[in-house]
Design a protein around this motif. Sequence first.
Motif, short mmCIF file in Angstrom:
data_model
loop_
_atom_site.label_atom_id
_atom_site.label_comp_id
_atom_site.label_asym_id
_atom_site.label_seq_id
_atom_site.Cartn_x
_atom_site.Cartn_y
_atom_site.Cartn_z
N LYS A 156 0.85 -1.20 0.00
CA LYS A 156 0.00 0.00 0.00
C LYS A 156 0.88 1.24 0.00
O LYS A 156 1.88 1.32 0.72
N ASP A 157 0.48 2.24 -0.79
CA ASP A 157 1.25 3.47 -0.90
C ASP A 157 1.47 4.11 0.47
O ASP A 157 2.58 4.55 0.79
N GLU A 158 0.40 4.18 1.26
CA GLU A 158 0.47 4.88 2.54
C GLU A 158 1.46 4.22 3.50
O GLU A 158 2.20 4.90 4.21
N ILE A 159 1.49 2.90 3.51
CA ILE A 159 2.37 2.18 4.44
C ILE A 159 3.83 2.30 4.01
O ILE A 159 4.71 2.61 4.83
N PHE A 160 4.11 2.06 2.72
CA PHE A 160 5.49 2.19 2.27
C PHE A 160 6.01 3.61 2.46
O PHE A 160 7.15 3.82 2.91
N THR A 161 5.19 4.60 2.13
CA THR A 161 5.64 5.98 2.26
C THR A 161 5.94 6.32 3.71
O THR A 161 7.03 6.83 4.03
N ARG A 162 5.01 6.05 4.62
CA ARG A 162 5.20 6.43 6.02
C ARG A 162 6.38 5.68 6.64
O ARG A 162 7.21 6.27 7.35
N GLU A 163 6.48 4.38 6.37
CA GLU A 163 7.58 3.61 6.95
C GLU A 163 8.93 4.14 6.47
O GLU A 163 9.88 4.25 7.26
N LEU A 164 9.04 4.46 5.20
CA LEU A 164 10.32 4.93 4.67
C LEU A 164 10.60 6.38 5.06
O LEU A 164 11.75 6.75 5.31
N PHE A 175 11.46 12.97 -1.12
CA PHE A 175 10.28 12.49 -1.86
C PHE A 175 8.99 12.84 -1.11
O PHE A 175 8.28 12.00 -0.60
N PRO A 176 8.66 14.15 -1.09
CA PRO A 176 7.49 14.61 -0.32
C PRO A 176 6.15 14.14 -0.85
O PRO A 176 5.19 14.05 -0.09
N SER A 177 6.07 13.84 -2.14
CA SER A 177 4.78 13.38 -2.69
C SER A 177 4.48 11.94 -2.33
O SER A 177 3.35 11.48 -2.49
N VAL A 230 15.74 6.46 -1.34
CA VAL A 230 14.68 5.49 -1.01
C VAL A 230 15.29 4.15 -0.63
O VAL A 230 14.89 3.52 0.36
N GLU A 231 16.29 3.72 -1.39
CA GLU A 231 16.91 2.43 -1.10
C GLU A 231 17.67 2.45 0.22
O GLU A 231 17.66 1.46 0.97
N LYS A 232 18.31 3.57 0.55
CA LYS A 232 18.99 3.65 1.83
C LYS A 232 17.99 3.60 2.98
O LYS A 232 18.23 2.95 4.00
N ALA A 233 16.85 4.29 2.82
CA ALA A 233 15.79 4.22 3.83
C ALA A 233 15.29 2.79 3.98
O ALA A 233 15.03 2.31 5.10
N ALA A 234 15.16 2.08 2.86
CA ALA A 234 14.73 0.68 2.91
C ALA A 234 15.75 -0.18 3.64
O ALA A 234 15.39 -1.08 4.41
N LEU A 267 3.50 17.84 2.49
CA LEU A 267 3.37 16.41 2.77
C LEU A 267 1.89 16.05 2.83
O LEU A 267 1.16 16.58 3.68
N PRO A 268 1.40 15.19 1.93
CA PRO A 268 -0.01 14.80 1.95
C PRO A 268 -0.41 14.22 3.30
O PRO A 268 0.26 13.35 3.85
N GLU A 269 -1.53 14.68 3.80
CA GLU A 269 -2.00 14.24 5.11
C GLU A 269 -2.29 12.75 5.17
O GLU A 269 -2.21 12.13 6.23
N LYS A 270 -2.62 12.15 4.03
CA LYS A 270 -2.95 10.72 4.04
C LYS A 270 -1.79 9.86 4.52
O LYS A 270 -1.98 8.71 4.92
N PHE A 271 -0.55 10.40 4.46
CA PHE A 271 0.61 9.64 4.90
C PHE A 271 0.96 9.90 6.35
O PHE A 271 1.87 9.27 6.90
N LEU A 272 0.25 10.80 7.00
CA LEU A 272 0.59 11.19 8.36
C LEU A 272 -0.29 10.52 9.41
O LEU A 272 -0.10 10.72 10.60
#
Length: 274
Positions: A156-164, A175-177, A230-234, A267-272
């Motif tokens: 899910k977009d929201e989970i990958f974005t927030r975790e990373l 990668f703010p979007s 992104v890969e370093k965050a992963a 930062l889109p609120e859906k990721f917060l």
Amino acid sequence: MNILDLEFVKGFIRMCNDGFNQGWHERNGGNLTYRIKEEDLKDVRDLLNTDGEWLEIGTEVPSLANEHFLVTGSGKYFRNVILDPESNIAIILIDETGTKYQIQWGLKDGGKPTSELPSHLMNHAVKKEVSGGKHRVIYHAHTTNTIALTFVLPLKDEIFTRELWEMATECPVVFPSGIGVVPWMVPGGKDIAVATSNLMKEYDVAIWAHHGMFVSGEDFDLAFGLMHTVEKAAEILVKVLSITPNKLQTIQADEFRQLAKDFNVTLPEKFLYK
């Protein structure tokens, strides 16, 4: 002037080599394309072959009609690009209908552009539109830690974005979007191209489950830097998860909001929300 002396060609070759040195391009894995500025070809047009065969792209990209691209070759190895560029990369021209291409330089030993050409060109078309023409680089690599996460995190977009985002303070600034996620699909065809291009209307990063990462950027430095971040965050997240399934502390939603304010990003609120 020799085509290999052009700055965008040298930048393309360097990026291929940098990606290989990161360990992202085993065998013939990964691909890179660059939408060429027409003024960059003004001194070498007489070196381009305009008599070659026109071949089907496998999709339709009318907004890219009559544009040139520098592309990696299908079955070619990133590790060989720096050694023999003319055998491993090519300049292609899209026809006036946006359905065919012609190889005008490179791949001197034969071959075709990357098998992911439909995905690349469809995403170039999307990013050209949404960025006002600024984005010119599309890059796909087999980023090890990102792939590993697609086996253990919900796709899910929201989970990958927030975790990373939580893994390093710079991540939401770089990668703010956010990040889009494509479930597993057969690579190289129109279906995965369509799925990815739909995500690229909103994001600059798409993760292909169990396969790798796909990014877009204005130039080579920004595209490579985005994938690298992104890969370093992963990698950090893989290490955290290997220690404990529960973080003792992390960056909180209001702290992300303060960061966004101070760095002037949205930062889109859906990721917060969790």
